[in-house]
Design a protein around this motif. Structure first.
Motif, PDB file in Angstrom:
ATOM      1  N   PHE A   1       1.029  -1.090   0.028  1.00 42.64           N
ATOM      2  CA  PHE A   1      -0.090  -0.105  -0.146  1.00 42.64           C
ATOM      3  C   PHE A   1       0.764   1.010  -0.122  1.00 42.64           C
ATOM      4  O   PHE A   1       0.824   2.113  -1.118  1.00 42.64           O
ATOM      5  CB  PHE A   1      -0.899  -0.042   1.242  1.00 42.64           C
ATOM      6  N   LEU A   2       1.907   1.283   0.791  1.00 39.81           N
ATOM      7  CA  LEU A   2       2.886   2.536   0.853  1.00 39.81           C
ATOM      8  C   LEU A   2       3.528   2.586  -0.578  1.00 39.81           C
ATOM      9  O   LEU A   2       3.755   3.788  -0.981  1.00 39.81           O
ATOM     10  CB  LEU A   2       3.769   2.314   1.929  1.00 39.81           C
ATOM     11  N   VAL A   3       3.783   1.583  -0.951  1.00 35.27           N
ATOM     12  CA  VAL A   3       4.708   1.531  -2.351  1.00 35.27           C
ATOM     13  C   VAL A   3       3.724   2.343  -3.388  1.00 35.27           C
ATOM     14  O   VAL A   3       3.994   3.096  -4.092  1.00 35.27           O
ATOM     15  CB  VAL A   3       5.043   0.252  -2.846  1.00 35.27           C
ATOM     16  N   GLY A   4       2.530   1.800  -3.403  1.00 32.32           N
ATOM     17  CA  GLY A   4       1.587   2.343  -4.471  1.00 32.32           C
ATOM     18  C   GLY A   4       1.152   3.883  -3.860  1.00 32.32           C
ATOM     19  O   GLY A   4       0.905   4.644  -4.905  1.00 32.32           O
ATOM     20  N   VAL A   5       1.199   4.168  -2.804  1.00 32.77           N
ATOM     21  CA  VAL A   5       0.903   5.566  -2.334  1.00 32.77           C
ATOM     22  C   VAL A   5       2.077   6.489  -2.972  1.00 32.77           C
ATOM     23  O   VAL A   5       1.891   7.653  -3.246  1.00 32.77           O
ATOM     24  CB  VAL A   5       0.665   5.699  -0.756  1.00 32.77           C
ATOM     25  N   SER A   6       3.320   6.113  -2.802  1.00 34.09           N
ATOM     26  CA  SER A   6       4.484   6.704  -2.956  1.00 34.09           C
ATOM     27  C   SER A   6       4.627   7.041  -4.226  1.00 34.09           C
ATOM     28  O   SER A   6       5.650   7.952  -4.950  1.00 34.09           O
ATOM     29  CB  SER A   6       5.706   6.169  -2.228  1.00 34.09           C
ATOM     30  N   ASN A   7       4.220   6.148  -5.156  1.00 35.64           N
ATOM     31  CA  ASN A   7       4.189   6.265  -6.647  1.00 35.64           C
ATOM     32  C   ASN A   7       2.832   5.856  -7.159  1.00 35.64           C
ATOM     33  O   ASN A   7       2.675   4.780  -7.419  1.00 35.64           O
ATOM     34  CB  ASN A   7       5.205   5.086  -7.314  1.00 35.64           C
TER      35      ASN A   7
ATOM     36  N   ALA B   1       1.344  -2.266  -7.482  1.00 34.70           N
ATOM     37  CA  ALA B   1       1.302  -2.495  -6.271  1.00 34.70           C
ATOM     38  C   ALA B   1      -0.089  -2.550  -5.488  1.00 34.70           C
ATOM     39  O   ALA B   1      -0.351  -3.436  -4.457  1.00 34.70           O
ATOM     40  CB  ALA B   1       2.030  -1.177  -5.366  1.00 34.70           C
ATOM     41  N   PRO B   2      -1.064  -2.152  -6.043  1.00 33.10           N
ATOM     42  CA  PRO B   2      -2.539  -2.300  -5.270  1.00 33.10           C
ATOM     43  C   PRO B   2      -2.955  -3.536  -5.534  1.00 33.10           C
ATOM     44  O   PRO B   2      -3.718  -4.166  -4.797  1.00 33.10           O
ATOM     45  CB  PRO B   2      -3.207  -1.099  -6.094  1.00 33.10           C
ATOM     46  N   PHE B   3      -2.622  -4.206  -6.752  1.00 36.50           N
ATOM     47  CA  PHE B   3      -3.004  -5.749  -6.725  1.00 36.50           C
ATOM     48  C   PHE B   3      -2.540  -6.547  -5.685  1.00 36.50           C
ATOM     49  O   PHE B   3      -3.004  -7.456  -5.016  1.00 36.50           O
ATOM     50  CB  PHE B   3      -2.478  -6.461  -8.067  1.00 36.50           C
ATOM     51  N   PHE B   4      -0.981  -6.444  -5.414  1.00 37.79           N
ATOM     52  CA  PHE B   4      -0.274  -7.290  -4.275  1.00 37.79           C
ATOM     53  C   PHE B   4      -0.900  -6.667  -2.847  1.00 37.79           C
ATOM     54  O   PHE B   4      -0.977  -7.734  -2.155  1.00 37.79           O
ATOM     55  CB  PHE B   4       1.139  -6.968  -4.421  1.00 37.79           C
ATOM     56  N   SER B   5      -1.054  -5.370  -2.727  1.00 39.87           N
ATOM     57  CA  SER B   5      -1.892  -5.014  -1.479  1.00 39.87           C
ATOM     58  C   SER B   5      -3.035  -5.831  -1.140  1.00 39.87           C
ATOM     59  O   SER B   5      -3.436  -6.375  -0.060  1.00 39.87           O
ATOM     60  CB  SER B   5      -1.787  -3.614  -1.493  1.00 39.87           C
ATOM     61  N   LEU B   6      -3.939  -5.843  -2.483  1.00 38.36           N
ATOM     62  CA  LEU B   6      -5.280  -6.297  -2.019  1.00 38.36           C
ATOM     63  C   LEU B   6      -4.834  -7.868  -1.980  1.00 38.36           C
ATOM     64  O   LEU B   6      -5.850  -8.689  -1.202  1.00 38.36           O
ATOM     65  CB  LEU B   6      -5.869  -6.259  -3.451  1.00 38.36           C
ATOM     66  N   ALA B   7      -3.899  -8.446  -2.313  1.00 39.70           N
ATOM     67  CA  ALA B   7      -3.651  -9.763  -2.227  1.00 39.70           C
ATOM     68  C   ALA B   7      -3.510 -10.398  -0.862  1.00 39.70           C
ATOM     69  O   ALA B   7      -4.201 -11.176  -0.284  1.00 39.70           O
ATOM     70  CB  ALA B   7      -2.523 -10.360  -3.083  1.00 39.70           C
ATOM     71  N   TYR B   8      -2.742  -9.383  -0.147  1.00 38.02           N
ATOM     72  CA  TYR B   8      -2.568  -9.617   1.210  1.00 38.02           C
ATOM     73  C   TYR B   8      -3.560  -9.437   2.121  1.00 38.02           C
ATOM     74  O   TYR B   8      -3.929  -9.810   3.157  1.00 38.02           O
ATOM     75  CB  TYR B   8      -1.212  -8.932   1.637  1.00 38.02           C
ATOM     76  N   VAL B   9      -4.643  -8.563   1.643  1.00 33.16           N
ATOM     77  CA  VAL B   9      -5.925  -8.367   2.482  1.00 33.16           C
ATOM     78  C   VAL B   9      -6.688  -9.415   2.322  1.00 33.16           C
ATOM     79  O   VAL B   9      -7.362  -9.798   3.220  1.00 33.16           O
ATOM     80  CB  VAL B   9      -6.522  -6.964   1.815  1.00 33.16           C
ATOM     81  N   PHE B  10      -6.832  -9.876   1.289  1.00 35.40           N
ATOM     82  CA  PHE B  10      -7.504 -11.382   1.070  1.00 35.40           C
ATOM     83  C   PHE B  10      -6.874 -12.397   2.007  1.00 35.40           C
ATOM     84  O   PHE B  10      -7.729 -13.298   2.563  1.00 35.40           O
ATOM     85  CB  PHE B  10      -7.435 -11.785  -0.429  1.00 35.40           C
ATOM     86  N   GLY B  11      -5.359 -12.444   1.855  1.00 38.32           N
ATOM     87  CA  GLY B  11      -4.770 -13.388   2.748  1.00 38.32           C
ATOM     88  C   GLY B  11      -5.221 -13.191   4.251  1.00 38.32           C
ATOM     89  O   GLY B  11      -5.451 -14.165   4.998  1.00 38.32           O
TER      90      GLY B  11
ATOM     91  N   LEU C   1       9.262  -4.411  -7.435  1.00 38.66           N
ATOM     92  CA  LEU C   1       8.553  -2.824  -7.482  1.00 38.66           C
ATOM     93  C   LEU C   1       9.479  -1.798  -7.141  1.00 38.66           C
ATOM     94  O   LEU C   1       9.511  -0.596  -7.679  1.00 38.66           O
ATOM     95  CB  LEU C   1       7.459  -3.034  -6.528  1.00 38.66           C
ATOM     96  N   VAL C   2      10.313  -2.020  -6.131  1.00 42.49           N
ATOM     97  CA  VAL C   2      11.276  -0.971  -5.545  1.00 42.49           C
ATOM     98  C   VAL C   2      12.320  -0.726  -6.916  1.00 42.49           C
ATOM     99  O   VAL C   2      12.754   0.213  -7.084  1.00 42.49           O
ATOM    100  CB  VAL C   2      11.922  -1.546  -4.281  1.00 42.49           C
ATOM    101  N   ARG C   3      12.834  -1.961  -7.499  1.00 43.41           N
ATOM    102  CA  ARG C   3      13.653  -1.726  -8.418  1.00 43.41           C
ATOM    103  C   ARG C   3      13.136  -1.118  -9.525  1.00 43.41           C
ATOM    104  O   ARG C   3      13.559  -0.217 -10.293  1.00 43.41           O
ATOM    105  CB  ARG C   3      14.017  -3.132  -9.025  1.00 43.41           C
ATOM    106  N   ASP C   4      11.459  -1.168  -9.757  1.00 42.20           N
ATOM    107  CA  ASP C   4      11.098  -0.401 -10.998  1.00 42.20           C
ATOM    108  C   ASP C   4      10.893   1.042 -10.697  1.00 42.20           C
ATOM    109  O   ASP C   4      10.931   1.902 -11.394  1.00 42.20           O
ATOM    110  CB  ASP C   4       9.542  -0.985 -11.155  1.00 42.20           C
TER     111      ASP C   4
END
Length: 402
Positions: free
Chosen positions: A23-29, A35-45, A211-214
């Protein structure tokens, strides 16, 4: 608390951390759509882990069982969609939708099967394996072969295999319990949740690194790109052109270009129109230059095209093509009868010559083209003959309008 329950609690904490991190990665960029897809994945988790704790306390657990399955399927599906977005592959919405609907329905009716059977566990685990295999296939189809890409492929393939192996591991480890109430107390549950925790951490870390590398690549690209023309700025141009001079046996050439009477365009038609002229010329350079060429805006209305592997004849042909193409091109904001022109200086790299030396000779040829009437191509000759202790236009009337 049983051992598997303790691992579940750890998984809950890990999932929350990764959900927050993505979520923070998505907010910062904000331009990052991955990033929102991966954040959502862990919310589902998190929802799935919560269902594992809630399930034994339900009087009618079929709904909670199916909801927990759907939550974890949502997690692996979000990961697959995030991978597709990251690797610029079409998002398989239809295929994903079919898999989700069929899988949820199968698990709703599969709940009525005996709890501790291979068939029921296969119905439960196979959709997860399919989604992880899809993620691995998406990366392979992208043909990207950097270490982190290969690592992700291996990790998703391993994850798919472990999901398929779980029904048989349950048999070898004494079963998954005869009901939802006894599942967390089994050795299989400890094995399953521990392996899930390891893969969850490994997947999260690799995706975060990606994502950080990107982000770092994007930041570097922005610092080396001219925002108006979308070609390299002087720093980016020099950083990419200099390595092309390191091979002494390979020819290289440089084309410098300067827009003619650009100040008059700004004065007569405004700076917005001047910007459009810059954009139009840069687009012409990008579209006309060879794929391996380095195109840059070196300052103001001056541009450069570095041509690795090209000799003087090739560079001159490119310059003439650019000159005639730009003179025939109309630019937004200018009257139809007004055409812009540019002057060009061309030089081929001499033995042992540096980029600064090559540019100095191309610059001398460029000013020769300006001095001789503009809208023309001049070629640098002997480096000593091209030495210019003073500006070639100094003291001329053209120096004021160049």
């Amino acid at each position: 608390m049983a051992g598997a329950g303790f691992i579940l609690a750890i998984n809950l904490f890990i999932a929350a951390l990764f959900a927050l991190a993505f979520f923070l990665v998505g907010v910062s960029n904000r331009a990052d759509k991955v990033a929102p897809f991966f954040s959502l994945a862990y919310v589902f988790g998190i929802l799935y882990i919560a269902s594992e704790f809630i399930l034994p306390r339900q009087d009618y657990p079929q709904f909670a069982y199916t909801a927990g399955f759907a939550a974890f399927l949502g997690a692996v599906t979000a990961v697959t969609l995030g991978v597709a977005r990251r690797y610029a592959r079409p998002l398989p919405w239809v295929g994903v939708g079919v898999i989700v609907i069929v899988s949820v329905a199968a698990n709703w009716f599969g709940y009525t099967l005996p709890h501790d059977t291979v068939e029921r566990n296969l119905i439960y685990q196979t959709p997860y394996a399919v989604m992880q295999a899809c993620a691995a296939w998406i990366i392979l189809a992208s043909r990207r072969r950097q270490p982190i890409d290969i690592g992700l492929v291996a990790l998703f393939a391993l994850s798919a295999l472990q999901f398929l192996s779980k029904p048989f591991a349950a048999v070898l480890l004494g079963g998954s319990g005869d009901s939802t109430y006894t599942y967390l107390a089994t050795t299989y549950a400890l094995y399953s949740q521990s392996l899930g925790a390891i893969l969850q951490v490994a997947t999260g870390l690799l995706m975060l690194m990606l994502l950080v590398r990107d982000m770092l690549v994007e930041i570097t690209a922005r610092s080396e790109t001219d925002p108006l023309s979308s070609v390299y700025n002087r720093r980016g141009f020099e950083e990419r052109a200099a390595p092309g001079l390191q091979q002494a046996s390979v020819p290289a050439a440089l084309v410098l270009a300067d827009l003619d009477a650009f100040k008059a365009i700004n004065d007569n038609y405004g700076h917005d129109t001047g910007d459009q002229v810059i954009v139009a010329f840069a687009a012409l350079l990008r579209d006309t230059a060879p794929p391996k060429a380095v195109v840059g805006r070196l300052g103001g209305e001056e541009f450069g095209v570095f041509l690795p592997g090209a000799n003087l004849a090739v560079a001159r042909l490119l310059a003439e093509t650019l000159r005639t193409g730009f003179a025939a091109q109309s630019v937004a904001g200018l009257p139809p009868f007004v055409r812009c022109t540019a002057s060009f200086g061309v030089a081929e790299r001499m033995d042992g010559e540096s980029l600064s030396g090559l540019r100095r000779r191309a610059d001398a040829a460029l000013y020769t083209a300006k001095r001789d009437g503009r809208d023309r191509v001049a070629v640098a000759g002997d480096p000593h003959a091209d030495a210019m202790p003073a500006h070639p236009l100094a003291g001329t009337s053209l120096a004021k309008s160049a």
